[in-house]
Design a protein around this motif. Sequence first.
Motif, PDB file in Angstrom:
ATOM      1  N   GLU A 198       0.813  -1.211   0.000  1.00 53.45           N
ATOM      2  CA  GLU A 198       0.000   0.000   0.000  1.00 53.45           C
ATOM      3  C   GLU A 198       0.853   1.271   0.000  1.00 53.45           C
ATOM      4  O   GLU A 198       0.516   2.246  -0.676  1.00 53.45           O
ATOM      5  CB  GLU A 198      -0.953   0.016   1.194  1.00 53.45           C
ATOM      6  CG  GLU A 198      -1.919   1.178   1.144  1.00 53.45           C
ATOM      7  CD  GLU A 198      -2.972   1.139   2.245  1.00 53.45           C
ATOM      8  OE1 GLU A 198      -3.771   2.087   2.295  1.00 53.45           O
ATOM      9  OE2 GLU A 198      -3.004   0.182   3.043  1.00 53.45           O
ATOM     10  N   LEU A 242       0.365   6.918  -6.424  1.00 52.76           N
ATOM     11  CA  LEU A 242      -0.867   7.708  -6.497  1.00 52.76           C
ATOM     12  C   LEU A 242      -0.580   9.187  -6.298  1.00 52.76           C
ATOM     13  O   LEU A 242      -1.125  10.040  -7.002  1.00 52.76           O
ATOM     14  CB  LEU A 242      -1.870   7.214  -5.448  1.00 52.76           C
ATOM     15  CG  LEU A 242      -3.184   7.976  -5.337  1.00 52.76           C
ATOM     16  CD1 LEU A 242      -3.984   7.878  -6.631  1.00 52.76           C
ATOM     17  CD2 LEU A 242      -4.008   7.437  -4.179  1.00 52.76           C
ATOM     18  N   PRO A 296      -1.904  10.426  -9.999  1.00 51.21           N
ATOM     19  CA  PRO A 296      -3.211   9.995  -9.480  1.00 51.21           C
ATOM     20  C   PRO A 296      -4.008   9.077 -10.406  1.00 51.21           C
ATOM     21  O   PRO A 296      -4.768   8.238  -9.924  1.00 51.21           O
ATOM     22  CB  PRO A 296      -3.963  11.308  -9.257  1.00 51.21           C
ATOM     23  CG  PRO A 296      -2.897  12.337  -9.132  1.00 51.21           C
ATOM     24  CD  PRO A 296      -1.757  11.875  -9.975  1.00 51.21           C
ATOM     25  N   GLU A 297      -3.825   9.207 -11.692  1.00 44.71           N
ATOM     26  CA  GLU A 297      -4.609   8.391 -12.620  1.00 44.71           C
ATOM     27  C   GLU A 297      -4.165   6.929 -12.665  1.00 44.71           C
ATOM     28  O   GLU A 297      -4.870   6.078 -13.219  1.00 44.71           O
ATOM     29  CB  GLU A 297      -4.553   8.994 -14.040  1.00 44.71           C
ATOM     30  CG  GLU A 297      -3.231   8.802 -14.767  1.00 44.71           C
ATOM     31  CD  GLU A 297      -2.119   9.768 -14.380  1.00 44.71           C
ATOM     32  OE1 GLU A 297      -1.061   9.705 -15.026  1.00 44.71           O
ATOM     33  OE2 GLU A 297      -2.282  10.580 -13.453  1.00 44.71           O
ATOM     34  N   VAL A 342      -3.457   4.750  -9.959  1.00 49.93           N
ATOM     35  CA  VAL A 342      -3.715   3.855  -8.831  1.00 49.93           C
ATOM     36  C   VAL A 342      -5.090   4.102  -8.224  1.00 49.93           C
ATOM     37  O   VAL A 342      -5.506   5.239  -8.054  1.00 49.93           O
ATOM     38  CB  VAL A 342      -2.635   4.059  -7.736  1.00 49.93           C
ATOM     39  CG1 VAL A 342      -2.902   3.183  -6.532  1.00 49.93           C
ATOM     40  CG2 VAL A 342      -1.249   3.795  -8.292  1.00 49.93           C
ATOM     41  N   ASP A 343      -5.745   2.999  -7.874  1.00 55.49           N
ATOM     42  CA  ASP A 343      -7.000   3.045  -7.128  1.00 55.49           C
ATOM     43  C   ASP A 343      -6.752   2.357  -5.791  1.00 55.49           C
ATOM     44  O   ASP A 343      -6.744   1.121  -5.712  1.00 55.49           O
ATOM     45  CB  ASP A 343      -8.099   2.337  -7.918  1.00 55.49           C
ATOM     46  CG  ASP A 343      -9.436   2.319  -7.199  1.00 55.49           C
ATOM     47  OD1 ASP A 343      -9.537   2.885  -6.088  1.00 55.49           O
ATOM     48  OD2 ASP A 343     -10.374   1.718  -7.754  1.00 55.49           O
ATOM     49  N   LEU A 344      -6.512   3.151  -4.747  1.00 53.17           N
ATOM     50  CA  LEU A 344      -6.191   2.577  -3.435  1.00 53.17           C
ATOM     51  C   LEU A 344      -7.337   1.777  -2.837  1.00 53.17           C
ATOM     52  O   LEU A 344      -7.112   0.943  -1.960  1.00 53.17           O
ATOM     53  CB  LEU A 344      -5.774   3.670  -2.449  1.00 53.17           C
ATOM     54  CG  LEU A 344      -4.318   4.093  -2.451  1.00 53.17           C
ATOM     55  CD1 LEU A 344      -4.030   5.064  -1.308  1.00 53.17           C
ATOM     56  CD2 LEU A 344      -3.360   2.932  -2.390  1.00 53.17           C
ATOM     57  N   SER A 345      -8.558   1.992  -3.294  1.00 50.31           N
ATOM     58  CA  SER A 345      -9.684   1.244  -2.732  1.00 50.31           C
ATOM     59  C   SER A 345      -9.577  -0.250  -3.046  1.00 50.31           C
ATOM     60  O   SER A 345     -10.178  -1.076  -2.369  1.00 50.31           O
ATOM     61  CB  SER A 345     -11.014   1.791  -3.249  1.00 50.31           C
ATOM     62  OG  SER A 345     -11.155   1.527  -4.635  1.00 50.31           O
ATOM     63  N   ARG A 346      -8.773  -0.612  -4.030  1.00 47.92           N
ATOM     64  CA  ARG A 346      -8.611  -2.021  -4.414  1.00 47.92           C
ATOM     65  C   ARG A 346      -7.587  -2.747  -3.546  1.00 47.92           C
ATOM     66  O   ARG A 346      -7.525  -3.972  -3.540  1.00 47.92           O
ATOM     67  CB  ARG A 346      -8.210  -2.106  -5.878  1.00 47.92           C
ATOM     68  CG  ARG A 346      -9.286  -1.520  -6.800  1.00 47.92           C
ATOM     69  CD  ARG A 346      -8.863  -1.531  -8.242  1.00 47.92           C
ATOM     70  NE  ARG A 346      -8.602  -2.903  -8.653  1.00 47.92           N
ATOM     71  CZ  ARG A 346      -7.829  -3.226  -9.673  1.00 47.92           C
ATOM     72  NH1 ARG A 346      -7.237  -2.295 -10.382  1.00 47.92           N
ATOM     73  NH2 ARG A 346      -7.639  -4.484  -9.998  1.00 47.92           N
ATOM     74  N   ASN A 383      -0.532  -6.557  -4.623  1.00 50.07           N
ATOM     75  CA  ASN A 383      -0.307  -5.117  -4.485  1.00 50.07           C
ATOM     76  C   ASN A 383       1.127  -4.745  -4.834  1.00 50.07           C
ATOM     77  O   ASN A 383       1.372  -3.757  -5.532  1.00 50.07           O
ATOM     78  CB  ASN A 383      -0.634  -4.651  -3.061  1.00 50.07           C
ATOM     79  CG  ASN A 383      -2.114  -4.656  -2.788  1.00 50.07           C
ATOM     80  OD1 ASN A 383      -2.930  -4.444  -3.666  1.00 50.07           O
ATOM     81  ND2 ASN A 383      -2.466  -4.921  -1.537  1.00 50.07           N
TER      82      ASN A 383
END
Length: 141
Positions: A87, A94, A98-99, A101-105, A114
């Motif tokens: 993480e 991220l 920012p485009e 990575v989606d940290l919610s995954r 990861n």
Amino acid sequence: MFQIEELASALSFSSRHSSLDSVASLDSWSGSPIPASPVPAGRISPLHRRFRVSAKKALLMWVRDQCKEVHCTVNVKDFKTSWRSGEAFLAILLALRPELVDLSRVQNRSNQENLEEAFHLAERELHIPRLLEPQGAVGYS
């Protein structure tokens, strides 16, 4: 350690991406004065002279700042176990792009998945060579 200081002195920290300006004399996490780290004469980097912290501590502070900005759930305390889930690596990516990575995954994948994503994105998108493999990187299990 000297290589980290050389790299850190070459980095240009903007005020948007760094908490170093606010910690020139205090450690923002403990509020205590930051002692100067022992560095041999002639090997003091501009970053060390300016902030009176070791390059390793400065880099750790920068990582914490990046993680905080992107709402990372990992409390980065060191350069060992704090990286196990992948993480923190993804949070840095991220913060930079920012485009990507989606940290919610993160919570729905294994540590190895990861780490694999982080190393793959860093190599493909930021041209950072892969120096570690997830299986041996930080003891992901």
